[in-house]
Design an enzyme around this catalytic site. Structure first.
Site, PDB file in Angstrom:
ATOM      1  N   TYR A 144       0.776  -1.093   0.107  1.00 49.75           N
ATOM      2  CA  TYR A 144       0.092   0.023   0.077  1.00 49.75           C
ATOM      3  C   TYR A 144       0.857   1.351  -0.211  1.00 49.75           C
ATOM      4  O   TYR A 144       1.926   1.325   0.594  1.00 49.75           O
ATOM      5  CB  TYR A 144      -0.984  -0.061   1.208  1.00 49.75           C
ATOM      6  CG  TYR A 144      -2.168  -0.954   1.109  1.00 49.75           C
ATOM      7  CD1 TYR A 144      -3.066  -0.800  -0.056  1.00 49.75           C
ATOM      8  CD2 TYR A 144      -2.232  -2.123   2.239  1.00 49.75           C
ATOM      9  CE1 TYR A 144      -4.105  -1.667   0.220  1.00 49.75           C
ATOM     10  CE2 TYR A 144      -3.300  -2.984   2.063  1.00 49.75           C
ATOM     11  CZ  TYR A 144      -4.384  -2.743   0.996  1.00 49.75           C
ATOM     12  OH  TYR A 144      -5.243  -3.455   0.847  1.00 49.75           O
TER      13      TYR A 144
ATOM     14  N   ASP B 183      -6.424   0.358  -5.594  1.00 46.82           N
ATOM     15  CA  ASP B 183      -7.949   0.691  -5.466  1.00 46.82           C
ATOM     16  C   ASP B 183      -8.205   1.376  -4.234  1.00 46.82           C
ATOM     17  O   ASP B 183      -9.341   1.157  -3.713  1.00 46.82           O
ATOM     18  CB  ASP B 183      -8.753  -0.467  -6.109  1.00 46.82           C
ATOM     19  CG  ASP B 183      -8.418  -1.647  -5.379  1.00 46.82           C
ATOM     20  OD1 ASP B 183      -7.597  -1.844  -4.483  1.00 46.82           O
ATOM     21  OD2 ASP B 183      -9.230  -2.767  -5.702  1.00 46.82           O
TER      22      ASP B 183
ATOM     23  N   HIS C 140     -11.488  -5.993  -5.621  1.00 46.45           N
ATOM     24  CA  HIS C 140     -11.051  -5.959  -4.192  1.00 46.45           C
ATOM     25  C   HIS C 140     -11.884  -6.881  -3.478  1.00 46.45           C
ATOM     26  O   HIS C 140     -12.197  -6.682  -2.363  1.00 46.45           O
ATOM     27  CB  HIS C 140     -11.016  -4.656  -3.537  1.00 46.45           C
ATOM     28  CG  HIS C 140      -9.870  -4.610  -2.362  1.00 46.45           C
ATOM     29  ND1 HIS C 140      -8.663  -4.107  -2.639  1.00 46.45           N
ATOM     30  CD2 HIS C 140      -9.878  -4.983  -1.068  1.00 46.45           C
ATOM     31  CE1 HIS C 140      -8.037  -4.202  -1.417  1.00 46.45           C
ATOM     32  NE2 HIS C 140      -8.648  -4.741  -0.447  1.00 46.45           N
TER      33      HIS C 140
END
Length: 373
Positions: free
Chosen positions: A139, A167, A265
């Site tokens: 991330y 995302d 996701h």
């Protein structure tokens, strides 16, 4: 955390991943199960992921020699026993004390890569010490320096690829967690993000502590320039996870990305986002062989893997299912999940008239109501 009875018959073991899912649901506290199983909003995309696979049908071929079906292939240039990788899921120690280390051992035994998450509850060094193929999911943090430190740490630990999740500028509204006031227990933490108590542990009625933590930590300014910077900073293969639009896919190739994961996701971000199954053919066409294309979201069996291959994917990532196995049976439970997938895929290949993965990618598919794109 105590494990449940893995499957309908403890002696025979689970017959499919539905058996494993039921055993995991029985083993976990309700609020932890909701964290694992839930999606965002009304969970439309969560349900659609499964429905999209169910709407795809494969046109089998006949009179081919399938006496030696081999599901082996390569992912990111490395041989794998079958075209599956364990995808990134946060906080495995929520469901089993050994956490990501146990899942990684099972992935190694199954001959597939394991993806350790930024929000892992076990350090990456302990995961790579297992000895299998390990990818690191990244991330982009508010502090770019800390982000690049994580990249170096993953490289030093021996990770073979970086999976940049694109995302999640912030966590989607996962209403099960909000209603439960979900927070991490004190003994489970994001070990790559520093010691001490974080917002993820501060429970509050009507709020998700995990969402509050990610809002404090994740950058909302991840852009293509960030991808360029990452490409300049590492020699590891870069995988972008969370791509659904073909124009984004084309641009990723221009920025030197090695692979894409077509993904919504797992239905946990934008509720109402297109499913990976529906997006996959356009993404494959857009990259035109310029990078590998993987898929995740809704994979619940070997026939799903076959369908993904027929629609153009190089392979799939599975996230929830290995976690179900971990919750229900520890390392052995994860191994059973992966062995079920391998056996089902081999069976599906043979019955579709395919001796291997290459033939599967040439199969025609039909969607209920009309041909696949």
């Amino acid at each position: 955390m105590a494990s449940g009875d893995l499957g309908r018959d403890a002696a025979a073991g689970p017959l499919d991943l539905d058996d494993v899912e039921r055993a995991a649901a029985a083993a976990l506290p309700p609020e932890v199960w909701d964290f694992v199983a839930g999606g965002s909003g009304r969970e439309l995309s969560l349900a659609a992921n499964r429905a999209a696979f169910d709407a795809v049908f494969v046109r089998p071929r006949v009179l081919n020699d399938v006496s030696a079906c081999d599901p082996g292939t390569t992912l990111l240039g490395r041989p794998v026993r079958f075209p599956v990788a364990v995808g990134p899921v946060a906080y495995h120690r929520l469901v089993h004390a050994e956490g990501e280390a146990a899942t990684a051992r099972a992935a190694k035994a199954a001959g597939v890569p394991f993806t350790v998450a930024t929000l892992s509850s076990v350090p990456v060094e302990e995961v790579t010490a297992v000895g299998g193929a390990v990818w690191f999911q990244l991330y982009w943090l508010r502090d770019t320096g800390r982000t690049l430190d994580l990249v170096r740490r993953a490289e030093d630990a021996g990770c073979e690829a970086l999976v940049l999740t694109v995302d999640v500028p912030w966590m989607g509204r996962r209403l099960r967690d909000v209603r439960n006031g979900f927070a991490l227990p004190a003994d489970v933490r994001a070990v790559h993000l520093g010691a001490g108590t974080s917002a993820a542990h501060r429970g509050d009625d009507g709020a998700s502590a995990v969402a509050a933590h990610t809002a404090e930590t994740f950058s909302r300014s991840l852009t293509w320039s960030s991808v360029r910077r990452l490409r300049e900073h590492t020699r590891l293969p870069i995988v972008l996870k969370g791509v659904l639009d073909p124009e984004d896919a084309r641009r990723a190739v221009e920025y030197g990305v090695d692979a894409l994961v077509v993904s919504n996701h797992g239905g946990r971000q934008l509720d109402g986002a297109l499913t990976a199954v529906d997006a996959l053919p356009d993404v494959v066409a857009a990259v035109d062989g310029g990078c590998e294309v993987l898929l995740d979201g809704g994979v619940r069996g070997g026939t799903d893997v076959l369908k993904a291959l027929a629609l153009g994917a190089s392979g799939v990532l599975v996230g929830r299912a290995p976690l179900w196995g971990l919750a229900a049976g520890g390392e052995d439970g994860v191994r059973q999940v992966l062995e079920i997938l391998a056996a089902e895929l081999t069976d599906a290949l043979g019955l579709a008239g395919c001796a291997g993965v290459a033939e599967a990618r040439r199969l025609a598919t039909l969607r209920r109501g009309g041909p696949s794109p």
